[in-house]
Design an enzyme around this catalytic site. Structure first.
Site, PDB file in Angstrom:
ATOM      1  N   GLU A 670       4.785  10.103   5.035  1.00 15.97           N
ATOM      2  CA  GLU A 670       4.971   9.114   6.017  1.00 15.97           C
ATOM      3  C   GLU A 670       5.141   9.780   7.241  1.00 15.97           C
ATOM      4  O   GLU A 670       5.755  11.052   7.231  1.00 15.97           O
ATOM      5  CB  GLU A 670       6.202   8.143   5.634  1.00 15.97           C
ATOM      6  CG  GLU A 670       6.162   7.278   4.382  1.00 15.97           C
ATOM      7  CD  GLU A 670       4.885   6.263   4.612  1.00 15.97           C
ATOM      8  OE1 GLU A 670       5.075   5.405   5.483  1.00 15.97           O
ATOM      9  OE2 GLU A 670       4.267   6.038   3.683  1.00 15.97           O
ATOM     10  N   LYS A 685       7.617   0.815  -3.031  1.00 13.99           N
ATOM     11  CA  LYS A 685       6.485   0.804  -3.802  1.00 13.99           C
ATOM     12  C   LYS A 685       6.553   0.074  -5.217  1.00 13.99           C
ATOM     13  O   LYS A 685       6.115  -0.931  -5.382  1.00 13.99           O
ATOM     14  CB  LYS A 685       5.800   1.956  -4.073  1.00 13.99           C
ATOM     15  CG  LYS A 685       5.107   2.730  -2.968  1.00 13.99           C
ATOM     16  CD  LYS A 685       4.719   4.067  -3.183  1.00 13.99           C
ATOM     17  CE  LYS A 685       4.008   4.482  -1.967  1.00 13.99           C
ATOM     18  NZ  LYS A 685       3.871   6.217  -2.057  1.00 13.99           N
ATOM     19  N   GLY A 799      -2.664  11.115   1.065  1.00 10.87           N
ATOM     20  CA  GLY A 799      -3.873  11.574   1.798  1.00 10.87           C
ATOM     21  C   GLY A 799      -4.512  10.726   2.425  1.00 10.87           C
ATOM     22  O   GLY A 799      -5.011   9.537   2.048  1.00 10.87           O
TER      23      GLY A 799
END
Ligand code: ADP
Ligand code: ASP
Ligand code: MG
Length: 816
Positions: A670, A685, A799
């Protein structure tokens, strides 16, 4: 006999009039024996200026003189350009005399401070008188003999000035007598103008020159009527609103009538009636592209397989609603409502009545709404006083959009498709009417929604070419710039293979923002953004909302909390939201729920697949399981690409801080890497997955067995790296504990029985997590259908490139 009519643009100036003269001469060649009648409008814009002058004079504003001066100038210039000097003088003096007359009348109006409808007609009639005289003289000068006809001698109307009704019996015989007796082959006639029984000048309503031509064509049973204008025919929609509108080569009289009644300005609605009764074909042709086919309007229409012919709209509509319990079952209410409107000469454009009979609703011209309210409330004064009927409710700022087509009848599903399309785009429908002829379906909507609604409908009913997607992208960092590059690369593919035209209409980062209705060029978006205005989130959102474009998608590729807070404002305008920003879905449950509900309510998409596992199909898979009736009993996952990368690469040879730094440099973390290292990102998450599985979870409900020393988590990101260096011993110990037992370190998230937890675990070679390399994520779904062997989603979980591709996929989902 043939009749040709040339509109305002066709005769706007000398250059255009030359084109007209060419077309007229060719028409004469085509019909060597018969008579040709040419009807002309005023020079483009002159009618408006004359009306404005009259209005100014009546209001005591002397600048009407300047306006009239300009009108005179324009006509004199046309004469000088079109007629050889030797023949100019008589026309010039005729034009000057007429212009003096206009000025005299306006002076009178100025002195009296009053402008009657009758005087207004006098003033405005000069537009057509002047233009037709100039064209007649021009043709004569070219050796094309013709006779100028004063249309006041052949068209008789009542005294309803401004929009007089034609007396067809008298008009037909006047036309007959005149043209049959005249020897000439070519006649030039001013359109729009007529006279009442006393010889006072009247006019036929704005756009009425078309009507003049049709009246004469009908009276004389002409072979054809040609309407020459500035477009190559009647189109599927108003080309000024719908750039992709198409020419209709053939349409029926009824379709033309409906389209023009509902706003297709290309022909004045009453025009069709006199020619339809005589079965005279009407051609709409383009003065500026005479070789184009144009549109032919006639009875016998070739079917082209499309049930819808066109879409039109009328702006400035007011909706009047008469409601009351006293209306139920009692005859006569509608009659009295319509009578009261008719007595005040208020034309009703659309009618709907609830089958409960509790209300009647009519659409009228907004300008007449106040007058209508007075009239109707007066008519129902007794019922209103006794509470049986409510005072008339008036809503302004509305418009009508109408779908038109002869073949609509007996084809189910058209209205469903119509309302589905506009509903998906957040256009609220205030009233609906479908004529029993089933030739049109009309909907009353907010005027501000017209452009969007018409374009959406056009796309759904006519465009087999492509659907336009309008993107607003917030964030041009790692993920944002990759996304823009992918969009650029795929633009052509999407258009060719998926019929999607994806345009970036707005773009912003924390410093700048830029908008372009045509779509920001992706080749050099950085330059465009650089030249944009200072970034302002509230203004960005307001612009997205007010642009009110169809198929709008807001794309949040930031990690910003403020941005996450605007989704509700967008969804409530039916603007879809695609986010890789996790803040919204991991904020308080009420906000997450609100966004989900708004998306459902306003038919928009709220998609955030990249919140978990970057581009991996994690949320989509979970949703598919649930939708198909499966029940999730347990989720186990490694959800941090960063932590997986760090523990896969850390073995004590380089410091833990160095490995973390590498993860950040490679773009896995992040923007603030502490969110990853603390486990907070993993908590978010697993919470999002649990929420998607139907659990009502908050961050506080998730236990976190963090491995980070508290001292690393205070201060700045720099302090964080420094402190990690100091704590190297701690990290080495953690590593060696696991390594000495032949185990690997994995930061695992778990959800089971309504509870979620995250923490560092030692995993052995038997574990599903053992062989997980690089920055990969893995999610194991244990469900009723996958009880022992879980459904596994595995792959790169961080990514910029894969995240951008996940966002891209969500955009395409939102587009459908
Ligand atoms: P003229 O001055 O020749 O009478 P108008 O301005 O009255 O021309 O009408 C032509 C215009 O009508 C076109 O320029 C076009 O912008 C507009 N228009 C609106 N709806 C339609 C439609 N469905 N098809 C074609 N033109 C349309
Ligand atoms: N000149 C008139 C108008 O502008 C009539 C016409 O052009 O058809 O309304
Ligand atoms: Mg017109």
């Amino acid at each position: 006999m043939q009749v040709l009519k040339f509109g305002g643009t066709s005769v706007a100036n000398a250059e255009n009039m030359n084109k007209v003269s060419g077309i007229v001469q060719q028409a004469l060649v085509r019909l060597p024996q018969g008579k040709t009648i040419v009807v002309v409008s005023a020079l483009g814009g002159v009618t408006d200026v004359l009306l404005q002058s009259g209005g100014m004079a009546a209001a005591g504003d002397e600048s009407y003189k300047e306006l009239l001066q300009k009108v005179e100038q324009r006509h004199l210039e046309a004469v000088k350009a079109l007629i050889p000097v030797t023949q100019q003088s008589s026309v010039l003096s005729w034009v000057k005399q007429r212009c003096n007359e206009i000025e005299d009348i306006c002076n009178g109006v100025f002195l009296l401070g009053e402008l009657s409808a009758r005087t207004k007609d006098r003033i405005v009639s000069f537009g057509e008188l002047l233009s037709s005289k100039i064209i007649a003289a021009h043709l004569n000068a070219q050796g094309v003999e013709n006779t100028w006809v004063d249309s006041r001698e052949i068209i008789r109307t009542d005294t309803h000035y401004g929009s007089a009704a034609v007396d067809f019996a008298i008009t037909n015989s006047l036309c007959h007598d005149f043209f049959s007796a005249a020897a000439a082959r070519l006649f030039i006639v001013p359109g729009f103008v007529a006279a009442d029984a006393k010889g006072n000048t009247t006019t036929l309503g704005r756009g009425g020159s078309d009507y003049t031509a049709a009246i004469i064509a009908g009276a004389m049973n002409a072979l054809t009527l040609e309407i020459w204008t500035d477009v190559s025919g009647m189109m599927t929609a108003d080309p000024r609103l719908v750039p992709n509108a198409r020419i209709l080569p053939h349409i029926s009289y009824q379709e033309a009538m409906e389209l023009s009644h509902f706003g297709a300005k290309v022909i004045y609605p009453p025009t069709i009636q006199p020619v339809m009764s005589k079965n005279i074909p009407v051609w709409i042709k383009n003065t500026f592209a005479p070789e184009d086919h144009g549109t032919v309007i006639e009875n016998d229409v070739h079917k082209n397989g499309n049930n819808i012919r066109g879409i039109s709209s009328i702006n400035k509509i007011a909706l009047l609603s008469l409601e009351g319990s006293g209306m139920v079952g009692i005859p006569g209410f509608s009659r009295r409502l319509f009578e009261s409107l008719a007595n005040d000469l208020i034309n009703v454009i659309l009618i709907t009545q609830g089958s409960s009979e509790h209300s009647i609703c009519v659409g009228i011209d907004e300008a007449l709404a106040d007058k209508a309210k007075l009239a109707v409330d007066r008519t129902f004064a007794y019922e209103i006083e006794t509470g049986r009927v409510e005072p008339l409710r008036v809503e302004k700022g509305l418009a009508i959009v109408a779908l038109v087509g002869d073949n609509m009848k007996s084809h189910p599903g058209i209205s469903g498709k119509m309302f589905g399309a506009i509903g998906r785009n957040g256009v609220n429908v205030r009233a609906i009417a479908q004529g029993s002829s089933e030739r049109n379906i009309s909907a009353v909507i907010a005027a501000a929604d017209v452009k969007k609604a018409i374009n959406v409908l056009h796309e759904d009913f006519f465009e087999t070419t492509y659907k336009q997607i309008n993107l607003f992208v917030a964030g041009t960092g790692n993920v944002g710039s990759k996304l823009l590059a992918q969009l650029k690369q795929q633009q052509q593919y999407l258009q060719q293979n998926m019929r999607l035209q994806v345009r970036i209409v707005g773009m912003a980062n924390s410093k700048k923002m830029v908008f372009s209705d045509e779509g920001i060029e992706l080749d050099n978006w950085r330059d465009h953004l650089q030249k944009g205005e200072a970034s302002d989130l509230a203004k960005f959102v307001e612009t997205v909302r007010s642009k009110n474009l169809r198929n709008s998608v807001f794309v949040d590729v930031t990690a910003n909390e403020m941005v996450a807070q605007v989704y509700d404002q967008l969804l409530a305008k039916s603007i879809s939201v695609v986010a890789c920003n996790k803040v919204a879905c991991s904020s308080a449950y009420v906000y997450y729920k609100k966004l989900k509900d708004l998306a459902r309510e306003y038919n928009a998409f709220f998609l955030f697949e990249t919140n978990v596992g970057a581009g991996l199909p994690v949320i989509g898979t979970l949703n598919d399981l649930l939708r198909s009736g499966d029940v999730v009993t347990r989720i186990e996952a490694v959800l941090s690409g960063t932590l997986n990368f760090v523990f896969n690469n850390y073995d004590g040879t380089r410091s833990f801080a160095q490995v973390v730094k590498q993860a950040q440099d490679e773009g896995y973390t992040e923007p603030d890497p502490r969110l990853d290292l603390s486990g907070t990102d993993v908590m978010r998450k697993i919470m999002i997955l649990a929420r998607e599985a139907g659990e009502h979870l908050e961050m506080e409900d998730i236990s976190n067995n963090s491995f980070m020393p508290a001292s690393c988590m205070v201060g700045s990101v720099d302090d964080f790296y420094k402190e990690m260096e100091k704590q190297e011993k701690h990290f080495k110990e953690i590593y060696q504990q696991a390594a000495s037992a032949g185990k690997k370190l994995k930061f695992v998230a778990k959800y089971e029985g309504g509870k979620a937890s995250v923490g560092l675990q030692h995993v052995d070679s038997q574990s599903d997590f053992y062989h997980l390399y690089g920055k990969d994520n893995v999610v194991l779904f244990y469900t009723n259908r996958y009880p022992d062997q879980p459904l596994v989603v595995k792959g790169a979980g961080a990514g910029a490139e894969v995240t951008a591709s996940g966002v891209f996929a969500d955009i395409i989902r939102a587009a459908h």
